[in-house]
Scaffold this active site. Structure first.
Site, PDB file in Angstrom:
ATOM      1  N   GLU A   1       0.874  -1.175   0.000  1.00 42.15           N
ATOM      2  CA  GLU A   1       0.000   0.000   0.000  1.00 42.15           C
ATOM      3  C   GLU A   1       0.912   1.226   0.000  1.00 42.15           C
ATOM      4  OE1 GLU A   1      -2.816  -0.534   3.199  1.00 42.15           O
ATOM      5  OE2 GLU A   1      -3.301  -2.561   2.507  1.00 42.15           O
TER       6      GLU A   1
ATOM      7  N   HIS B   1      -2.912   4.069   4.691  1.00 42.02           N
ATOM      8  CA  HIS B   1      -3.075   2.779   4.023  1.00 42.02           C
ATOM      9  C   HIS B   1      -3.627   2.992   2.616  1.00 42.02           C
ATOM     10  CE1 HIS B   1      -2.630  -0.110   7.526  1.00 42.02           C
ATOM     11  NE2 HIS B   1      -2.603   1.070   8.127  1.00 42.02           N
TER      12      HIS B   1
ATOM     13  N   GLU C   1      -7.392   5.403   4.604  1.00 44.25           N
ATOM     14  CA  GLU C   1      -7.311   4.627   3.364  1.00 44.25           C
ATOM     15  C   GLU C   1      -7.370   5.633   2.217  1.00 44.25           C
ATOM     16  OE1 GLU C   1      -6.934   1.372   3.249  1.00 44.25           O
ATOM     17  OE2 GLU C   1      -7.500   0.679   5.252  1.00 44.25           O
TER      18      GLU C   1
END
Length: 445
Positions: free
Chosen positions: A91, A195, A286
């Site tokens: 990631e 992430h 994210e």
């Protein structure tokens, strides 16, 4: 116009046009990453400090660049903030965003008022890669999954921390232990870990039990309102995260945020560990639908995230900060200081300088300072919007009959986070049974 008179206009212009002079929008292998950080420190020695907090399984340095007006050590009254990226090696967007954030901050110090005040008022720690071995092992770029997610021992670092709710029987990895030691050695107040694979801001708790509401699919912390604010701060300042469904994901995330447990249960996660054992509020960001997108998209990711990255750092100035002192003005460590109604299973205590930092939204709060053997002091305070002025409300407690107190363990080794007063009578017998079974398991295992 002069930036300090133009104010927000200059920040808007600076955020609109990338200023990463000399730093390409490409993926930087570990050697290049280290070289870049060393060069930044060489060019800006007065506002940066560079060190490694440990090594990966393969022996790669876990670099930390610290930015601030006093970068080499903690200064009383200056909160500590951190960003960590690339915990999952495949990631990759966050890793590069943090390099560009570093470049943006050092380039705009003394010219942009917001950046300058951040550096004046905050000590900012940046770890671009927690899992350099996993990054190097990801030879095939994949939007969804690769073996590079794990460290060189094949372990998922975001399932590798001590867990608040369960005995997380895992072997602590070198990268995890390095971060645990780092958290113990600093007074971190706010953090985020970056992430990829979705576009959402996720907040604690990731794990849970009936006491935190897990039976209803949402694991609520005592500071749930603050965590929602932190997540919304990032999502609303991001170019599209706030829309909640940019990846075509199910479920849709209202406002681009989610409680971690409500999304999926996670044991041994880093954000829960920070909040419980580190006295540090951390959320998980994210940042890309694709875990490892082409390098050609990195500049767009930077443009989408840079305002949010800056605005989130400012939130370290929410709430109240101060010291606990004796009548001679000497700091008292290990004093519990918490807002009534927001008590933590591992009580938040003053550090070696007698300091406390409590992230709280604007409003009225009763603070309770408790020194072992010396009773408590209660104080009602009205909290303003600290980020507007780059400073939390400052209030010092003075205990007239206390000198110094040795620092004890801040909480049990394996706490089961429970607040029995908030649970219905129907649920309590079940929890007592679970607690009994836990004790029996511990005794006889």
């Amino acid at each position: 116009p002069d930036c300090f008179s133009a104010g927000s206009l200059c920040l808007a212009l600076a955020l609109l046009f990338p200023v990463a002079v000399g730093l390409e929008f490409s993926y930087h292998p570990s050697e290049q990453l280290g070289t870049f950080l060393k060069e930044v420190h060489r060019q800006h020695p007065s506002i940066t400090s560079l060190h490694s907090v440990g090594r990966s399984v393969a022996g790669k340095d876990l670099w930390i660049l610290v930015l601030g007006r006093f970068p080499t050590q903690h200064t009383i009254g200056i909160p500590e903030f951190k960003y960590i990226a690339n915990m999952h090696g495949d990631e990759t967007v966050g890793r590069e965003l943090l390099l560009h954030l570093i470049d943006f901050l050092v380039t705009n110090d003394k010219s942009d008022p917001v950046v300058t005040r951040l550096i004046d008022s905050t000590r900012i720690h940046i770890m671009p890669s927690m899992n350099p071995d996993g990054f190097e092992a990801t030879t095939v770029h994949d939007c969804y999954y690769s073996e590079g997610r794990f460290n060189k021992n094949g372990k998922d670092l975001n399932r590798n921390f001590p867990d608040v709710f369960n005995s997380n029987n895992v072997t602590i990895q070198p990268e995890t232990q390095a971060v645990i030691n780092w958290i113990k050695n600093e007074t971190f107040v706010l953090s985020a870990n970056l992430h990829g694979g979705a576009l959402v801001a996720s907040y604690t708790f990731d794990n849970g039990n009936p006491a935190t509401g897990s039976l209803r699919g949402y694991s609520r912390s005592p500071d749930d309102d603050v965590f929602m604010h932190l997540a919304k701060t990032y999502s609303s300042n991001h170019a599209s995260m706030y829309k909640g469904n940019e990846c075509g994901n199910k479920p849709v995330f209202p406002y681009g945020i989610t409680n971690g447990y409500a999304w999926y249960q996670l044991q041994g996660g880093m954000q829960d560990y920070n909040y419980i054992w580190g006295q540090c509020f951390e959320i998980t960001l994210e940042l890309s639908c694709c875990k490892y997108p082409p390098a050609s998209q990195l500049q767009a990711f930077w443009n989408d995230n840079k305002a949010a990255l800056i605005e989130y750092i400012k939130q370290v100035h929410l709430g109240i900060k101060g010291q606990v002192l004796d009548r001679h003005g000497q700091p008292i460590p290990n004093v519990i200081v918490e807002a009534k109604g927001r008590e933590h299973i591992c009580p938040y205590r003053t550090n070696q300088h007698g300091e406390y930092y409590l992230l709280l939204l604007p409003g009225s709060y009763v603070l309770n300072a408790t020194a072992p053997g010396s009773g408590s002091i209660l104080k009602t305070l009205i909290v303003p919007n600290g980020p507007e002025n780059f400073s939390a409300l400052k209030y010092d407690f003075v205990f007239p009959e206390v000198s110094t107190i040795a620092r004890d363990a801040s909480c049990p080794t394996k706490p089961l986070y429970q607040d029995f007063e908030s649970i219905s009578a129907a649920v309590k017998p079940t929890l007592h049974f679970l607690a009994l079974m836990t004790v029996l398991y511990t005794v006889f295992k």
